[in-house]
Enzyme design. Structure first.
Site, PDB file in Angstrom:
ATOM      1  N   SER A   1       0.816  -0.977   0.003  1.00  0.00           N
ATOM      2  CA  SER A   1       0.023  -0.228   0.185  1.00  0.00           C
ATOM      3  C   SER A   1       0.814   1.365  -0.084  1.00  0.00           C
ATOM      4  O   SER A   1       2.068   0.844   0.241  1.00  0.00           O
ATOM      5  CB  SER A   1      -0.805  -0.087   1.262  1.00  0.00           C
ATOM      6  OG  SER A   1      -1.562   1.142   1.549  1.00  0.00           O
TER       7      SER A   1
ATOM      8  N   ILE B   1       3.277   4.444  -0.192  1.00  0.00           N
ATOM      9  CA  ILE B   1       4.606   4.474  -0.932  1.00  0.00           C
ATOM     10  C   ILE B   1       5.581   3.234  -1.001  1.00  0.00           C
ATOM     11  O   ILE B   1       6.276   3.195  -1.856  1.00  0.00           O
ATOM     12  CB  ILE B   1       5.484   5.526   0.030  1.00  0.00           C
ATOM     13  CG1 ILE B   1       5.900   5.308   1.322  1.00  0.00           C
ATOM     14  CG2 ILE B   1       4.724   6.989   0.026  1.00  0.00           C
ATOM     15  CD1 ILE B   1       6.774   5.896   1.733  1.00  0.00           C
TER      16      ILE B   1
ATOM     17  N   SER C   1       9.685   9.700  10.146  1.00  0.00           N
ATOM     18  CA  SER C   1       8.615  10.844   9.885  1.00  0.00           C
ATOM     19  C   SER C   1       9.302  11.977  10.855  1.00  0.00           C
ATOM     20  O   SER C   1       9.758  12.102  11.748  1.00  0.00           O
ATOM     21  CB  SER C   1       7.334  10.585  10.453  1.00  0.00           C
ATOM     22  OG  SER C   1       6.489  11.681  10.553  1.00  0.00           O
TER      23      SER C   1
ATOM     24  N   TYR D   1       2.336   7.694  18.101  1.00  0.00           N
ATOM     25  CA  TYR D   1       2.955   7.474  16.530  1.00  0.00           C
ATOM     26  C   TYR D   1       4.431   8.120  16.511  1.00  0.00           C
ATOM     27  O   TYR D   1       5.386   7.681  16.088  1.00  0.00           O
ATOM     28  CB  TYR D   1       1.936   8.084  15.771  1.00  0.00           C
ATOM     29  CG  TYR D   1       2.463   8.109  14.267  1.00  0.00           C
ATOM     30  CD1 TYR D   1       2.630   6.842  13.660  1.00  0.00           C
ATOM     31  CD2 TYR D   1       2.742   9.179  13.575  1.00  0.00           C
ATOM     32  CE1 TYR D   1       3.107   6.837  12.242  1.00  0.00           C
ATOM     33  CE2 TYR D   1       3.231   9.202  12.245  1.00  0.00           C
ATOM     34  CZ  TYR D   1       3.488   7.908  11.639  1.00  0.00           C
ATOM     35  OH  TYR D   1       3.995   7.921  10.251  1.00  0.00           O
TER      36      TYR D   1
ATOM     37  N   LYS E   1       8.065   6.903  15.874  1.00  0.00           N
ATOM     38  CA  LYS E   1       9.115   7.386  14.812  1.00  0.00           C
ATOM     39  C   LYS E   1      10.257   7.795  15.329  1.00  0.00           C
ATOM     40  O   LYS E   1      11.318   7.787  14.573  1.00  0.00           O
ATOM     41  CB  LYS E   1       8.325   8.491  13.740  1.00  0.00           C
ATOM     42  CG  LYS E   1       7.150   7.663  13.140  1.00  0.00           C
ATOM     43  CD  LYS E   1       7.688   6.698  12.106  1.00  0.00           C
ATOM     44  CE  LYS E   1       6.849   5.667  11.346  1.00  0.00           C
ATOM     45  NZ  LYS E   1       7.160   4.767  10.356  1.00  0.00           N
TER      46      LYS E   1
ATOM     47  N   SER F   1      -2.821  10.951   0.869  1.00  0.00           N
ATOM     48  CA  SER F   1      -3.667  10.102   0.171  1.00  0.00           C
ATOM     49  C   SER F   1      -3.298   8.609   0.512  1.00  0.00           C
ATOM     50  O   SER F   1      -4.019   7.904   0.052  1.00  0.00           O
ATOM     51  CB  SER F   1      -3.186  10.099  -1.339  1.00  0.00           C
ATOM     52  OG  SER F   1      -1.852  10.303  -1.467  1.00  0.00           O
TER      53      SER F   1
HETATM   54  N1  LIG Z   1       1.445   9.047   5.022  1.00  0.00           N
HETATM   55  C1  LIG Z   1       2.324  10.113   5.496  1.00  0.00           C
HETATM   56  O1  LIG Z   1       1.771  11.228   5.691  1.00  0.00           O
HETATM   57  C2  LIG Z   1       3.636   9.372   6.198  1.00  0.00           C
HETATM   58  C3  LIG Z   1       4.262  10.467   6.678  1.00  0.00           C
HETATM   59  C4  LIG Z   1       5.465  10.252   7.301  1.00  0.00           C
HETATM   60  C5  LIG Z   1       5.745   8.836   7.389  1.00  0.00           C
HETATM   61  N2  LIG Z   1       4.975   7.809   6.875  1.00  0.00           N
HETATM   62  C6  LIG Z   1       5.483   6.412   7.071  1.00  0.00           C
HETATM   63  O2  LIG Z   1       5.493   6.036   5.803  1.00  0.00           O
HETATM   64  C7  LIG Z   1       5.424   4.577   5.784  1.00  0.00           C
HETATM   65  C8  LIG Z   1       4.408   3.943   4.889  1.00  0.00           C
HETATM   66  O3  LIG Z   1       3.165   4.461   5.086  1.00  0.00           O
HETATM   67  P1  LIG Z   1       2.077   4.740   4.047  1.00  0.00           P
HETATM   68  O4  LIG Z   1       1.620   6.403   4.343  1.00  0.00           O
HETATM   69  O5  LIG Z   1       2.328   4.628   2.666  1.00  0.00           O
HETATM   70  O6  LIG Z   1       0.883   4.246   4.652  1.00  0.00           O
HETATM   71  P2  LIG Z   1      -0.090   3.108   4.054  1.00  0.00           P
HETATM   72  O7  LIG Z   1      -0.575   3.087   2.766  1.00  0.00           O
HETATM   73  O8  LIG Z   1      -0.816   2.723   5.223  1.00  0.00           O
HETATM   74  O9  LIG Z   1       0.937   1.947   4.072  1.00  0.00           O
HETATM   75  C9  LIG Z   1       1.604   1.110   5.142  1.00  0.00           C
HETATM   76  C10 LIG Z   1       2.220  -0.409   4.955  1.00  0.00           C
HETATM   77  O10 LIG Z   1       2.463  -0.898   5.990  1.00  0.00           O
HETATM   78  C11 LIG Z   1       1.846  -2.171   6.349  1.00  0.00           C
HETATM   79  N3  LIG Z   1       1.749  -2.554   7.676  1.00  0.00           N
HETATM   80  C12 LIG Z   1       0.985  -1.866   8.343  1.00  0.00           C
HETATM   81  N4  LIG Z   1       0.991  -2.837   9.760  1.00  0.00           N
HETATM   82  C13 LIG Z   1       1.509  -3.878   9.330  1.00  0.00           C
HETATM   83  C14 LIG Z   1       1.646  -5.044  10.104  1.00  0.00           C
HETATM   84  N5  LIG Z   1       1.420  -5.221  11.270  1.00  0.00           N
HETATM   85  N6  LIG Z   1       2.217  -5.898   9.552  1.00  0.00           N
HETATM   86  C15 LIG Z   1       2.590  -6.147   8.322  1.00  0.00           C
HETATM   87  N7  LIG Z   1       2.628  -4.972   7.531  1.00  0.00           N
HETATM   88  C16 LIG Z   1       1.931  -3.777   8.027  1.00  0.00           C
HETATM   89  C17 LIG Z   1       0.788  -2.057   5.384  1.00  0.00           C
HETATM   90  O11 LIG Z   1       0.237  -3.480   4.943  1.00  0.00           O
HETATM   91  P3  LIG Z   1      -1.312  -3.851   4.728  1.00  0.00           P
HETATM   92  O12 LIG Z   1      -1.460  -3.622   3.302  1.00  0.00           O
HETATM   93  O13 LIG Z   1      -1.135  -5.259   5.192  1.00  0.00           O
HETATM   94  O14 LIG Z   1      -2.195  -2.968   5.490  1.00  0.00           O
HETATM   95  C18 LIG Z   1       1.045  -1.387   4.298  1.00  0.00           C
HETATM   96  O15 LIG Z   1       1.751  -2.167   3.197  1.00  0.00           O
HETATM   97  C19 LIG Z   1       4.992   4.106   7.229  1.00  0.00           C
HETATM   98  O16 LIG Z   1       6.156   3.833   7.902  1.00  0.00           O
HETATM   99  C20 LIG Z   1       4.388   5.540   7.857  1.00  0.00           C
HETATM  100  O17 LIG Z   1       4.579   5.581   9.105  1.00  0.00           O
HETATM  101  C21 LIG Z   1       3.848   8.035   6.393  1.00  0.00           C
END
Ligand SMILES: NC(=O)c1ccc[n+]([C@@H]2O[C@H](COP(=O)([O-])OP(=O)(O)OC[C@H]3O[C@@H](n4cnc5c(N)ncnc54)[C@H](OP(=O)(O)O)[C@@H]3O)[C@@H](O)[C@H]2O)c1
Length: 280
Positions: free
Chosen positions: A8, A10, A132, A157, A161, A192
């Site tokens: 999912s 990034i 983050s 959270y 981080k 998004s």
């Molecule tokens: N979005 C933002 O604004 C933002 C900002 C700073 C940092 N980040 C960081 O960027 C990274 C990617 O997040 P994203 O924003 O792309 O969100 P996302 O679309 O929710 O992607 C999160 C990914 O982590 C996986 N995941 C979550 N819990 C898990 C678990 N217990 N076991 C295995 N896999 C798990 C999810 O797998 P499933 O498909 O199985 O759910 C998904 O593939 C994260 O570390 C997040 O903290 C995001």
């Protein structure tokens, strides 16, 4: 390479991009259906995406995943800890650990420990952690790292981080004199993605609205590009212990860089996952 959270957001875009550049990417996620769709959507490519279904919340499943990866791949030249979540309500894993801390920090700590030999075999190798900038809101509450009282989802959270950055910096120091680098990055605020899927509907509505307002936040593609850069750019095969944001290499908070904090977190983490803290 191994990339967690590739089903999912990034991570999905980054996995696809890295495979298109010729890499074999072992993607870790919880959901078999999302994993199957990813594999189906991204073939044929120059490289290869292979899905390994695992919930990173519990230590037994992280250890089983490590065994599966050790049995499948002779060398791992990059280990990307990108999986992450933000849990609106406090809950504990089967190990009795607060969920956000377990998935965002302890799983990378334990998985790196378990895959160390394969990184050494493949060296030069890289460990990359998705952190983050929200870590700047947090300080370590070593008396209650898992928010057993006064749970606040945003603080939990942010502290998780902060822990990922402190872990990366400590790992980089401990990898000194090896050919393994450890770096982390802030992908940007990316409204998004599915990160806030667990939040109340009004928060999700605000975040969704932010996703369509021009000028607010970062796109998933940009966030994925930052991840890919840490994996592929020659400079990050040499530079280690870096924190990268949209402005390039940046200093994280002093709370993250503090050697005492890093050491203390390392030892507590080792205790929680039951490994000898004297590693690598
Ligand atoms: N979005 C933002 O604004 C933002 C900002 C700073 C940092 N980040 C960081 O960027 C990274 C990617 O997040 P994203 O924003 O792309 O969100 P996302 O679309 O929710 O992607 C999160 C990914 O982590 C996986 N995941 C979550 N819990 C898990 C678990 N217990 N076991 C295995 N896999 C798990 C999810 O797998 P499933 O498909 O199985 O759910 C998904 O593939 C994260 O570390 C997040 O903290 C995001």
């Amino acid at each position: 390479m191994v990339l967690t959270g590739g089903t999912s957001g990034i991570g999905r875009i980054a996995a696809t991009e890295l495979a298109a550049q010729g890499a074999t990417v072992a993607v870790i996620g919880r959901d078999q259906r999302r994993g199957d769709t990813l594999v189906a959507d991204t073939t044929p490519l120059d490289g290869d995406i292979r899905f390994h279904q695992t919930d990173l919340a519990t230590q037994t499943t992280v250890r089983s995943l490590a065994t599966e990866l050790l049995n499948t791949y002779d060398g791992i030249d990059a280990l990307v800890h990108n999986a992450g979540l933000s849990s609106h309500r406090r809950s504990e894993t089967g190990d009795g650990v607060e969920l956000t801390f377990a998935v965002n920090h302890l799983a990378p700590y334990l998985l790196t420990h378990e895959l160390l030999d394969r990184l050494r075999t493949a060296a030069p190798a890289r460990v990359v952690v998705t952190a983050s900038d929200i870590h700047r809101r947090a300080t370590f509450n070593f008396d209650d790292l898992q928010f057993s009282s006064d749970y606040d989802p945003l603080q939990a959270y942010a502290q998780s981080k902060l822990a990922t950055i402190a872990f990366t910096l400590e790992l980089a120091d401990r990898f000194e004199d090896t050919e393994i680098t450890a770096n982390c990055f802030h992908p940007g605020f990316i409204p998004s993605t599915n990160l806030f899927r667990d939040a109340p509907i009004w928060i999700r509505a605000m975040i969704r609205a932010a996703a369509i307002i021009p000028g607010i936040g970062t796109t998933q593609q940009e966030g994925a590009q930052r991840l890919c850069k840490l994996i592929t750019a020659p400079e990050f095969g040499k530079k280690t212990g870096m924190y990268v944001t949209g402005d390039g290499i940046t200093s994280p908070s002093t709370e993250a860089t503090d050697p005492e904090n890093r050491q203390r977190l390392w030892e507590i983490s080792a205790g929680l996952v039951d490994v000898d803290p004297d590693w690598p």
